[in-house]
Write an enzyme that holds these catalytic residues in place. Structure first.
Site, PDB file in Angstrom:
ATOM      1  N   ASP A 130      -0.676  13.191  -5.533  1.00  0.00           N
ATOM      2  CA  ASP A 130      -1.116  12.112  -6.414  1.00  0.00           C
ATOM      3  C   ASP A 130      -0.821  12.557  -7.862  1.00  0.00           C
ATOM      4  O   ASP A 130      -0.409  13.697  -8.117  1.00  0.00           O
ATOM      5  CB  ASP A 130      -2.593  11.770  -6.206  1.00  0.00           C
TER       6      ASP A 130
HETATM    7  C1  NOJ Z   1      -2.980   7.474  -9.053  1.00  0.00           C
HETATM    8  C2  NOJ Z   1      -3.560   6.811  -7.855  1.00  0.00           C
HETATM    9  O1  NOJ Z   1      -4.634   7.582  -7.333  1.00  0.00           O
HETATM   10  C3  NOJ Z   1      -2.556   6.571  -6.758  1.00  0.00           C
HETATM   11  O2  NOJ Z   1      -3.153   5.827  -5.739  1.00  0.00           O
HETATM   12  C4  NOJ Z   1      -1.338   5.889  -7.321  1.00  0.00           C
HETATM   13  O3  NOJ Z   1      -0.430   5.602  -6.288  1.00  0.00           O
HETATM   14  C5  NOJ Z   1      -0.730   6.756  -8.378  1.00  0.00           C
HETATM   15  N1  NOJ Z   1      -1.687   6.947  -9.443  1.00  0.00           N
HETATM   16  C6  NOJ Z   1       0.569   6.189  -8.930  1.00  0.00           C
HETATM   17  O4  NOJ Z   1       0.344   5.074  -9.683  1.00  0.00           O
END
Ligand code: NOJ
Length: 716
Positions: free
Chosen positions: A274
């Site tokens: 993430d």
């Molecule tokens: C953080 C989020 O937790 C995740 O779900 C997301 O896909 C990413 N950012 C990218 O935007």
């Protein structure tokens, strides 16, 4: 479990991977593992890196893709041209974007989709999202999110399929197939990314980005099955979770990433972290610096670094000095390239704006969005058959803070939806009432004029709930009450003495205890998407019979959390222990998991279980007759629950094991059948082995998690 061998056609891909890998410098290899974002550097610097082959993927948030269907405003092709034509090896960029519930055609938020209990809708909406996204040159999306969510304080419950592992698994499987097809590679398909691996939904106190305390048994029985389902569906990528579990950040959990995902499940796509997760290892007190974080992450099984830059900045050196074996680097590059090849990026690296112009927000996509929204609406209360309203009603008021909202209906995670595409509730109502009906609208204020308007009408549709900014990532709340002032508005309108139909839009289940006692009709609409206002009007005026069922338990008050139907057995429910019965914490939910009303009545009868003993590998069939005994045609979500009576560990009071959506004309009866096998009864036993245990099982076939025909069978 055996590792999945690459299919025959995959061997050609493996050969291409080897050829390309053989030509790569260590810098280009590290580059493939780097996902960049506009927060990392200027656009010019980013393009310089693309030219040098130092970028494998770009996270498109904030880049000019908002008008994905407009060539002038979509940067994808220009960036891709630089990668393909100006970098040494011409390896295309994999663009990624959070197309969580539709690109320009926006569907209900995932929690709303889950309320539809429809595998078909999950598949159809994902297919359309994929087609629109692929046409815009974006071949990767970070969805489905399959985190089991038992705490509505947590803002990200909006993005989830709710609290139940089985429902979540079924929808995860369907969604992955919708995005990717049976085999990745078709031009209108994109790579999906199941997330957040794992246990993110168990964030302590419902506070996003905190840690989770999950036993291995709960992890295996509750939190992992939905990921397993996505992997079974062939999901191309997996995203790690921000949280740690029992002290081990998921980004460096060899147990999750190697033992479970690769060894047990045979996953052969790539794992992305993430956002910034590798660098966050420093904040989590696990790594002293970015180099150490990069070393730990790659050795734990991470393939792509989302945005932190740790891989791009340190892997070459780490490999050079022998701290990271080159095999680890090559493994990660192989995994990334495998998906780039599978998704067809080398053959079709560019957006097709001609196609995008034709398909994005086309009539067929809007029709699917309308049907998905209609299915997602949950009728929570309908005293004296107040609903459906007659289209011939003389004077109807449509008011409340969300009655004329547009962008709010799109919910959280909305990369390209536009407010001008949205049908408001007021517009939806105007489109379904008779020409002679007067519709009073008055926007969202609390002014007396609105109350006057409502007192002039024969009935009022009051639209309240959460702004999408009150749900989603980092949007946690400590009280489930409606936003400030809304309950008072409901009370004031109720005091006008005309029938009130309450429509609630929200990214989570809210505390509706007062309304549930006083307001005769309540429709829960989640954030329903582009066609939401039309769907709501269609249901309120009986063009469509509501059939949604809540995928989460509604508590009576915030203090009851965590409250979910598949809890463990305990002495709490023992009558001798219930002196304190009046205490609200000890009461059941306001609305149980799986609950939702219809304009017709469904009668359940003739439960049969055959045979009534399950032996070896031969399953049993559980059947029941469902009759539409009311006055309207309608669809019912028939649910199967199972209780394992005596086991080596304390097992849930019941667990969902099947569901079916059946359409019944009035007067019609259909037999619904569920097949149950021994593997469906498996769990993590006291010795931590996975399997079932012989003995008696109780089953229920019914309309929700609290009611149903009851029977039993024995597993030999
Ligand atoms: C953080 C989020 O937790 C995740 O779900 C997301 O896909 C990413 N950012 C990218 O935007």
């Amino acid at each position: 479990m055996k590792k999945r061998m690459p299919a025959a056609s995959d061997s050609a891909i493996e050969q291409k991977i080897n050829e390309l890998l053989g030509k790569m410098t260590p810098e280009e290899k590290a580059g493939q593992l780097h996902q960049t974002h506009k927060s990392c550097c200027s656009y010019e610097d980013m393009m310089a890196m693309v030219r040098k082959g130092r970028v494998g993927s770009i996270l498109l948030w904030g880049m000019p893709t908002g008008r994905a269907d407009d060539e002038r405003e979509n940067a994808v092709n220009e960036i891709q041209r630089i990668a393909v034509e100006e970098s040494r090896l011409g390896t295309p960029i994999l663009f990624g974007l959070d197309v969580i519930h539709g690109l320009r055609t926006v569907f209900p938020i995932p929690l709303g989709l889950a309320a539809g209990w429809s595998r078909d809708a999950a598949l159809a909406t994902a297919s359309i999202a994929a087609a629109e996204t692929a046409s815009a040159g974006i071949r990767w999306t970070f969805t489905p999110m399959v985190d089991i969510s038992r705490d509505p304080r947590w803002g990200r419950i909006a993005e989830s399929f709710g609290e139940d592992p089985y429902l979540c698994s079924e929808l995860a499987f369907a969604a992955v197939r919708g995005y990717q097809g049976e085999k990745l590679g078709a031009p209108d398909k994109i790579a999906a990314c199941v997330k957040h691996f794992a246990g993110y939904g168990a964030a302590v106190g419902g506070r996003d980005h905190t840690n989770s305390n999950i036993s291995e048994r709960a992890l295996r029985d509750i939190y992992l099955p939905s990921f397993r389902a996505a992997v079974k569906a062939g999901v191309a990528t997996v995203m790690t979770a921000f949280n740690d579990i029992d002290g081990i950040p998921c980004t460096v959990s060899k147990y999750l990433l190697k033992d479970v995902l690769r060894e047990e499940w045979g996953f052969d796509g790539f794992v992305v972290t993430d956002f910034q997760c590798i660098d966050y290892l420093r904040l989590q007190g696990i790594a002293a610096d970015k180099a150490e974080a990069a070393e730990m992450a790659i050795k734990s099984g991470i393939d792509m670094d989302m945005v932190s830059g740790c891989f791009n900045d340190h892997l070459v050196q780490l490999v050079g000095k022998g701290a990271v074996p080159v095999e680890e680097l090559d493994r990660a590059v192989r995994n990334v390239l495998r998906i780039k090849f599978r998704v067809g990026l080398f053959e079709r690296p560019y957006a097709d704006f001609n196609l995008a112009g034709k398909i994005i927000l086309c009539e067929n996509h809007k029709k699917v969005a309308l049907e998905a929204a209609e299915k997602s609406l949950v009728l929570l209360r309908n005293e004296n058959h107040l609903l459906p309203l007659s289209p011939d009603i003389k004077r109807i008021a449509v008011m409340g803070p969300l009655s004329e909202s547009r962008s709010e209906l799109l919910g959280c995670w909305n990369p390209a939806g536009r407010s001008e595409d949205v049908i408001t509730v007021a517009e939806g109502v105007k489109s379904v009432v008779s020409p002679g009906t007067t519709v009073f609208t008055g926007g969202g204020g609390f002014e007396d004029t609105l109350l006057t308007t409502s007192s002039k009408a024969d009935a009022v549709i009051l639209v309240v709930g959460e702004h999408p900014l009150r749900s989603g990532e980092g949007r946690d709340i400590t009280s489930l009450t409606l936003p400030a002032g809304q309950e008072e508005l409901i009370r004031r309108v109720h005091n006008c003495g005309i029938p009130v139909i309450l429509v609630v839009m929200a990214g989570r289940q809210l505390d509706l205890s007062w309304a549930a006692e006083h307001i005769p009709a309540i429709v829960y609409a989640w954030h329903p998407g582009t066609m939401g206002g039309q769907a709501i009007a269609n249901v309120l005026f009986g063009k469509v019979n509501p059939s949604g069922k809540t995928p989460v338990t509604f508590p009576r008050t915030t203090g009851q959390i965590p409250l979910y139907y598949n809890c463990k057995r305990n002495i709490f429910g023992n009558p001798s222990n219930m002196q304190n019965y009046l205490e609200i914490a000890r009461q059941g939910p306001l609305f149980p998991f799986g609950f939702g009303l219809s304009y017709t009545r469904f009668d359940y009868s003739n439960l049969s279980i055959s045979p009534d003993t399950m032996t070896g590998n031969s399953g049993i069939v559980i059947a029941a007759d469902i009759t539409n005994a009311g006055e309207a045609d309608g669809e019912e979500v028939v649910q199967l629950y199972v209780k394992d009576c005596i086991a080596s560990v304390n097992r849930p009071v019941k667990e969902l094991k099947g569901f079916d959506r059946v359409y019944l004309r009035r007067g019609e009866t259909k037999t619904v059948k569920f097949k149950l096998n021994e593997v469906d009864l498996a769990f993590t036993r006291s010795d931590m082995s996975w399997g079932s245990e012989p003995g008696e099982f109780i089953i229920w076939v019914g309309p929700d998690s609290e009611r149903g025909l009851q029977g039993s069978f024995v597993l030999k």
